[in-house]
Scaffold this active site. Structure first.
Site, mmCIF file in Angstrom:
data_model
loop_
_atom_site.group_PDB
_atom_site.id
_atom_site.type_symbol
_atom_site.label_atom_id
_atom_site.label_comp_id
_atom_site.label_asym_id
_atom_site.label_seq_id
_atom_site.Cartn_x
_atom_site.Cartn_y
_atom_site.Cartn_z
ATOM 1 N N SER A 148 -19.106 -21.201 -7.007
ATOM 2 C CA SER A 148 -18.811 -19.967 -6.809
ATOM 3 C C SER A 148 -19.184 -19.365 -5.583
ATOM 4 C CB SER A 148 -19.794 -19.010 -7.725
ATOM 5 O OG SER A 148 -19.837 -17.689 -7.362
ATOM 6 N N TYR A 162 -28.060 -17.928 -11.523
ATOM 7 C CA TYR A 162 -26.730 -18.443 -11.477
ATOM 8 C C TYR A 162 -26.540 -18.992 -9.955
ATOM 9 C CZ TYR A 162 -21.519 -17.432 -11.371
ATOM 10 O OH TYR A 162 -20.312 -17.763 -11.361
HETATM 11 N N1 LIG Z 1 -14.647 -14.778 -12.742
HETATM 12 C C1 LIG Z 1 -14.986 -14.717 -11.390
HETATM 13 O O1 LIG Z 1 -14.909 -13.917 -10.719
HETATM 14 C C2 LIG Z 1 -15.672 -15.952 -11.012
HETATM 15 C C3 LIG Z 1 -16.296 -16.174 -9.661
HETATM 16 C C4 LIG Z 1 -17.068 -17.293 -9.291
HETATM 17 C C5 LIG Z 1 -17.225 -18.413 -10.140
HETATM 18 N N2 LIG Z 1 -16.728 -18.203 -11.494
HETATM 19 C C6 LIG Z 1 -16.968 -19.429 -12.410
HETATM 20 O O2 LIG Z 1 -15.814 -19.824 -12.848
HETATM 21 C C7 LIG Z 1 -15.973 -20.388 -14.321
HETATM 22 C C8 LIG Z 1 -15.360 -19.451 -15.509
HETATM 23 O O3 LIG Z 1 -15.501 -18.058 -15.177
HETATM 24 P P1 LIG Z 1 -14.783 -17.083 -16.014
HETATM 25 O O4 LIG Z 1 -14.753 -15.631 -15.184
HETATM 26 O O5 LIG Z 1 -13.420 -17.620 -16.584
HETATM 27 O O6 LIG Z 1 -15.751 -16.863 -17.197
HETATM 28 P P2 LIG Z 1 -15.777 -16.446 -18.749
HETATM 29 O O7 LIG Z 1 -14.527 -15.380 -18.845
HETATM 30 O O8 LIG Z 1 -17.120 -15.682 -18.894
HETATM 31 O O9 LIG Z 1 -15.737 -17.536 -19.548
HETATM 32 C C9 LIG Z 1 -16.513 -18.709 -19.608
HETATM 33 C C10 LIG Z 1 -16.438 -19.788 -20.340
HETATM 34 O O10 LIG Z 1 -17.436 -20.448 -20.555
HETATM 35 C C11 LIG Z 1 -17.705 -20.785 -21.977
HETATM 36 N N3 LIG Z 1 -19.167 -21.034 -22.274
HETATM 37 C C12 LIG Z 1 -20.010 -20.451 -22.111
HETATM 38 N N4 LIG Z 1 -21.196 -20.796 -22.359
HETATM 39 C C13 LIG Z 1 -21.081 -21.946 -22.967
HETATM 40 C C14 LIG Z 1 -21.685 -22.863 -23.670
HETATM 41 N N5 LIG Z 1 -23.162 -22.779 -23.396
HETATM 42 N N6 LIG Z 1 -21.323 -23.981 -24.001
HETATM 43 C C15 LIG Z 1 -19.862 -24.232 -23.914
HETATM 44 N N7 LIG Z 1 -19.060 -23.159 -23.488
HETATM 45 C C16 LIG Z 1 -19.498 -22.128 -22.821
HETATM 46 C C17 LIG Z 1 -17.140 -19.705 -22.728
HETATM 47 O O11 LIG Z 1 -16.594 -19.934 -24.058
HETATM 48 P P3 LIG Z 1 -17.511 -19.565 -25.514
HETATM 49 O O12 LIG Z 1 -18.237 -18.341 -25.036
HETATM 50 O O13 LIG Z 1 -16.535 -19.754 -26.502
HETATM 51 O O14 LIG Z 1 -18.624 -20.718 -25.399
HETATM 52 C C18 LIG Z 1 -16.135 -19.129 -21.920
HETATM 53 O O15 LIG Z 1 -14.695 -20.117 -22.250
HETATM 54 C C19 LIG Z 1 -17.467 -20.248 -14.483
HETATM 55 O O16 LIG Z 1 -18.073 -21.486 -14.112
HETATM 56 C C20 LIG Z 1 -17.761 -18.885 -13.398
HETATM 57 O O17 LIG Z 1 -19.271 -19.197 -12.979
HETATM 58 C C21 LIG Z 1 -15.831 -17.124 -11.918
#
Ligand SMILES: NC(=O)c1ccc[n+]([C@@H]2O[C@H](COP(=O)([O-])OP(=O)(O)OC[C@H]3O[C@@H](n4cnc5c(N)ncnc54)[C@H](OP(=O)(O)O)[C@@H]3O)[C@@H](O)[C@H]2O)c1
Length: 250
Positions: A148, A162
């Protein structure tokens, strides 16, 4: 004319596939003919699943629980017909917030929250990669860790645990690239900025005004780069962290 081959599909293991970036990644790889095995805490969505995947392509696992994660590694091995894994994408992540969505800084984050965030965001990726190294090596596969922008600068909404977990994951990517490279397995990271998913906080529009491209990224724009990192186009890329943020870091 499209060449028809009898090659079995390439297989990717993707954590956190149920929403956001992970969901877009399933779509991207499935449409390119990959078999995608997904992991998340939710059960397989059944008939709601928009792709030709069945329950055999989903593993319900809590990556916040080390024992559950180790058990999942064994289960994943059973699902790989030739013992080959072509890609591991460590995408699952959590970003806990304080009351009313407030940022959890170093003074507000309790020990339990630190440990949970470090386990899901940082330790689960190495547990999976280490547990599946034989399968990745056999396929000469690729690992992608999702870090990130918060891993390299203080962010107004992302909490201290985080941000620290993502900085650690970036360092882990470097270490893994050095250790996995001689086995023929490439390890890279992508560092998204503000991508339009559920993880974003209210107030993100103020950040958007300062991003050179003046907009959020889309999950598919991230998935496209993950795809490149798992395929031939990036055959000599190892130990890189690709920033996908519309120029937010400049
Ligand atoms: N969106 C952004 O702007 C952004 C920016 C920088 C980095 N990121 C990174 O990109 C990645 C995806 O982000 P996103 O925005 O798509 O997130 P999101 O919409 O919150 O989705 C997170 C995913 O992780 C799974 N998850 C969470 N806790 C878990 C656990 N304990 N065991 C297994 N699965 C788990 C969730 O599935 P369940 O709830 O079904 O378990 C969900 O599929 C993350 O690593 C995030 O830090 C995102």
């Amino acid at each position: 004319m499209v060449a028809v081959t009898n090659q079995p599909p390439r297989i990717m293991l993707l954590t956190g596939a149920s929403r956001g970036i992970g969901h877009a990644t399933v779509k991207r790889f499935s449409s390119a003919g990959w078999r995608v095995i997904t992991c998340s805490r939710q059960a397989f969505p059944g008939e709601q699943c928009p792709w030709a995947a069945g329950p055999e392509d989903h593993i319900q696992v809590d990556l916040g629980d080390p024992d559950d994660t180790l058990a999942a590694v064994e289960e994943i091995k059973n699902r790989l017909p030739n013992g080959e894994l072509h890609a591991l994408v460590n995408n699952a992540g959590i970003s806990p917030k304080g009351p009313n969505g407030s940022r959890l800084g170093t003074l507000d984050t309790d020990h339990t929250t630190w440990m949970q965030v470090l386990q899901v965001n940082f330790l689960a990726p190495i547990m999976l990669a280490r547990g599946l190294i034989t399968e990745l090596t056999k396929a000469q596969g690729s690992v992608v860790n999702v870090t990130s922008i918060a891993g390299s600068r203080v962010h107004p909404f992302a909490g201290a645990a985080y941000a620290t977990s993502k900085a650690a994951l970036a360092a882990l990517t470097r270490e893994m690239a050095a250790d996995f490279g001689p086995l023929g397995v490439r390890v890279n990271a992508i560092a998204p900025g503000e991508i339009d998913t559920a993880i974003l906080s209210p107030g993100t529009d103020k950040i958007v005004a300062q991003i050179p491209m003046r907009r959020l990224g889309t999950p598919d724009e991230v998935a496209k780069i993950i795809y490149v990192l798992c395929t031939e186009t990036s055959s000599y890329l190892n130990g890189a962290e690709i920033l996908i943020n519309g120029g937010q870091h400049v």
